[in-house]
Design a protein around this motif. Structure first.
Motif, PDB file in Angstrom:
ATOM      1  N   GLY A  12      -6.748  40.147  32.306  1.00  0.00           N
ATOM      2  CA  GLY A  12      -6.208  38.816  32.555  1.00  0.00           C
ATOM      3  C   GLY A  12      -4.715  38.835  32.297  1.00  0.00           C
ATOM      4  O   GLY A  12      -4.002  39.722  32.772  1.00  0.00           O
ATOM      5  N   PRO A  13      -4.217  37.897  31.487  1.00  0.00           N
ATOM      6  CA  PRO A  13      -2.769  37.847  31.220  1.00  0.00           C
ATOM      7  C   PRO A  13      -2.319  38.792  30.096  1.00  0.00           C
ATOM      8  O   PRO A  13      -1.139  38.896  29.825  1.00  0.00           O
ATOM      9  CB  PRO A  13      -2.562  36.389  30.777  1.00  0.00           C
ATOM     10  CG  PRO A  13      -3.854  36.011  30.138  1.00  0.00           C
ATOM     11  CD  PRO A  13      -4.917  36.741  30.931  1.00  0.00           C
ATOM     12  N   VAL A  14      -3.259  39.470  29.457  1.00  0.00           N
ATOM     13  CA  VAL A  14      -2.932  40.316  28.303  1.00  0.00           C
ATOM     14  C   VAL A  14      -2.852  41.785  28.741  1.00  0.00           C
ATOM     15  O   VAL A  14      -3.810  42.337  29.280  1.00  0.00           O
ATOM     16  CB  VAL A  14      -3.996  40.160  27.184  1.00  0.00           C
ATOM     17  CG1 VAL A  14      -3.679  41.088  26.021  1.00  0.00           C
ATOM     18  CG2 VAL A  14      -4.083  38.718  26.725  1.00  0.00           C
TER      19      VAL A  14
ATOM     20  N   ALA B  80      -1.652  43.548  18.456  1.00  0.00           N
ATOM     21  CA  ALA B  80      -1.871  42.103  18.479  1.00  0.00           C
ATOM     22  C   ALA B  80      -2.911  41.692  19.522  1.00  0.00           C
ATOM     23  O   ALA B  80      -3.532  40.643  19.410  1.00  0.00           O
ATOM     24  CB  ALA B  80      -0.558  41.384  18.753  1.00  0.00           C
ATOM     25  N   ALA B  81      -3.114  42.526  20.546  1.00  0.00           N
ATOM     26  CA  ALA B  81      -4.084  42.191  21.596  1.00  0.00           C
ATOM     27  C   ALA B  81      -5.515  42.250  21.082  1.00  0.00           C
ATOM     28  O   ALA B  81      -6.395  41.584  21.612  1.00  0.00           O
ATOM     29  CB  ALA B  81      -3.929  43.134  22.789  1.00  0.00           C
ATOM     30  N   GLY B  82      -5.759  43.063  20.063  1.00  0.00           N
ATOM     31  CA  GLY B  82      -7.098  43.131  19.499  1.00  0.00           C
ATOM     32  C   GLY B  82      -7.660  44.533  19.484  1.00  0.00           C
ATOM     33  O   GLY B  82      -6.929  45.517  19.487  1.00  0.00           O
ATOM     34  N   PHE B  83      -8.991  44.599  19.487  1.00  0.00           N
ATOM     35  CA  PHE B  83      -9.655  45.892  19.392  1.00  0.00           C
ATOM     36  C   PHE B  83     -10.914  45.882  20.240  1.00  0.00           C
ATOM     37  O   PHE B  83     -11.419  44.828  20.632  1.00  0.00           O
ATOM     38  CB  PHE B  83     -10.016  46.215  17.940  1.00  0.00           C
ATOM     39  CG  PHE B  83     -11.117  45.341  17.394  1.00  0.00           C
ATOM     40  CD1 PHE B  83     -12.453  45.699  17.535  1.00  0.00           C
ATOM     41  CD2 PHE B  83     -10.821  44.146  16.775  1.00  0.00           C
ATOM     42  CE1 PHE B  83     -13.467  44.880  17.053  1.00  0.00           C
ATOM     43  CE2 PHE B  83     -11.832  43.327  16.289  1.00  0.00           C
ATOM     44  CZ  PHE B  83     -13.156  43.693  16.433  1.00  0.00           C
TER      45      PHE B  83
ATOM     46  N   ILE C 117      -7.803  39.464  22.993  1.00  0.00           N
ATOM     47  CA  ILE C 117      -8.582  39.701  24.213  1.00  0.00           C
ATOM     48  C   ILE C 117      -9.950  39.034  24.155  1.00  0.00           C
ATOM     49  O   ILE C 117     -10.504  38.661  25.182  1.00  0.00           O
ATOM     50  CB  ILE C 117      -8.717  41.204  24.556  1.00  0.00           C
ATOM     51  CG1 ILE C 117      -9.340  41.983  23.412  1.00  0.00           C
ATOM     52  CG2 ILE C 117      -7.399  41.786  24.996  1.00  0.00           C
ATOM     53  CD1 ILE C 117      -9.640  43.432  23.734  1.00  0.00           C
ATOM     54  N   ALA C 118     -10.482  38.840  22.957  1.00  0.00           N
ATOM     55  CA  ALA C 118     -11.789  38.187  22.830  1.00  0.00           C
ATOM     56  C   ALA C 118     -11.706  36.712  23.196  1.00  0.00           C
ATOM     57  O   ALA C 118     -12.720  36.101  23.545  1.00  0.00           O
ATOM     58  CB  ALA C 118     -12.318  38.343  21.412  1.00  0.00           C
ATOM     59  N   GLN C 119     -10.521  36.141  23.150  1.00  0.00           N
ATOM     60  CA  GLN C 119     -10.336  34.732  23.470  1.00  0.00           C
ATOM     61  C   GLN C 119     -10.239  34.473  24.970  1.00  0.00           C
ATOM     62  O   GLN C 119     -10.174  33.327  25.398  1.00  0.00           O
ATOM     63  CB  GLN C 119      -9.077  34.200  22.774  1.00  0.00           C
ATOM     64  CG  GLN C 119      -9.151  34.313  21.270  1.00  0.00           C
ATOM     65  CD  GLN C 119      -7.809  34.031  20.606  1.00  0.00           C
ATOM     66  OE1 GLN C 119      -6.816  33.740  21.273  1.00  0.00           O
ATOM     67  NE2 GLN C 119      -7.770  34.143  19.294  1.00  0.00           N
TER      68      GLN C 119
ATOM     69  N   ARG D 185     -16.626  36.071  30.878  1.00  0.00           N
ATOM     70  CA  ARG D 185     -16.700  36.404  32.311  1.00  0.00           C
ATOM     71  C   ARG D 185     -15.525  37.258  32.761  1.00  0.00           C
ATOM     72  O   ARG D 185     -15.698  38.211  33.506  1.00  0.00           O
ATOM     73  CB  ARG D 185     -16.791  35.131  33.146  1.00  0.00           C
ATOM     74  CG  ARG D 185     -18.217  34.620  33.146  1.00  0.00           C
ATOM     75  CD  ARG D 185     -18.465  33.322  33.800  1.00  0.00           C
ATOM     76  NE  ARG D 185     -18.081  33.123  35.154  1.00  0.00           N
ATOM     77  CZ  ARG D 185     -17.886  31.917  35.671  1.00  0.00           C
ATOM     78  NH1 ARG D 185     -18.000  30.839  34.923  1.00  0.00           N
ATOM     79  NH2 ARG D 185     -17.556  31.782  36.938  1.00  0.00           N
ATOM     80  N   LEU D 186     -14.331  36.922  32.291  1.00  0.00           N
ATOM     81  CA  LEU D 186     -13.143  37.706  32.639  1.00  0.00           C
ATOM     82  C   LEU D 186     -13.250  39.113  32.064  1.00  0.00           C
ATOM     83  O   LEU D 186     -12.990  40.104  32.750  1.00  0.00           O
ATOM     84  CB  LEU D 186     -11.874  37.023  32.130  1.00  0.00           C
ATOM     85  CG  LEU D 186     -10.566  37.795  32.340  1.00  0.00           C
ATOM     86  CD1 LEU D 186     -10.285  37.987  33.826  1.00  0.00           C
ATOM     87  CD2 LEU D 186      -9.418  37.084  31.672  1.00  0.00           C
ATOM     88  N   ILE D 187     -13.673  39.217  30.823  1.00  0.00           N
ATOM     89  CA  ILE D 187     -13.778  40.526  30.176  1.00  0.00           C
ATOM     90  C   ILE D 187     -14.874  41.358  30.829  1.00  0.00           C
ATOM     91  O   ILE D 187     -14.674  42.539  31.121  1.00  0.00           O
ATOM     92  CB  ILE D 187     -14.018  40.364  28.664  1.00  0.00           C
ATOM     93  CG1 ILE D 187     -12.757  39.767  28.038  1.00  0.00           C
ATOM     94  CG2 ILE D 187     -14.377  41.682  28.018  1.00  0.00           C
ATOM     95  CD1 ILE D 187     -12.923  39.270  26.638  1.00  0.00           C
TER      96      ILE D 187
END
Length: 150
Positions: free
Chosen positions: A53-55, A84-87, A117-119, A123-125
């Motif tokens: 997505g945007p990340v 910062a994006a996550g894991f 990224i979990a936010q 569906r996007l993930i």
């Protein structure tokens, strides 16, 4: 999240198995892969840039292989950190079945994610994960089929 699929590769099972353990082939097939280092036959390190997505983030991760079921298949587990994006962390079971001159590669993978990224929404993930795994296996099948034919 769980992903599963199977593909047919025009190559014998032993050739497919060897390719799945070849860091040069894997590096070429993994979308966004900048670096893949094999520290031992069971341990790999990777640096991958992904856009979900945007990340957009650079993930550094480690993967451990369990090859005790070779050449019928193997399992793997790993974890990647994207600052910062996550894991993301998870594992997969891969089976290789000979079918004449071809090999059927089937996999089931489980992935969990956290951080920014979990936010983004499941569906996007899930769509991105399916797209990336599709790209990997399509490219992998092409490379192995080409090598087997020559």
């Amino acid at each position: 999240m769980e992903l599963s699929d199977e593909i047919r590769i025009s190559a014998p099972r032993d050739v497919v198995y060897q390719a799945l353990n070849d860091p040069d082939i894997l590096r070429e097939c993994i979308p966004g892969c900048e670096e893949l280092i094999q520290n031992s036959p069971e341990d790999l390190e990777a640096k991958v840039v992904l856009k979900i997505g945007p990340v957009k983030a650079r993930f550094a991760g480690e993967v451990t292989l369990d090859t005790s079921n070779a050449p019928d298949g193997f399992s793997l587990s790993g974890e990647g950190k994207g600052g910062a994006a996550g894991f993301a962390k998870g594992g997969a079971e891969v089976t290789l079945t000979e079918d004449g001159a071809e090999t059927v590669l089937a996999y089931t993978a489980n992935v969990s994610i956290g951080g920014k990224i979990a936010q983004l929404g499941s569906r996007l993930i899930a769509g991105t994960a399916k797209k990336l795994s599709g790209k990997f296996f399509t490219r992998f099948g092409e490379i192995v089929s080409e090598q087997s034919a020559s």
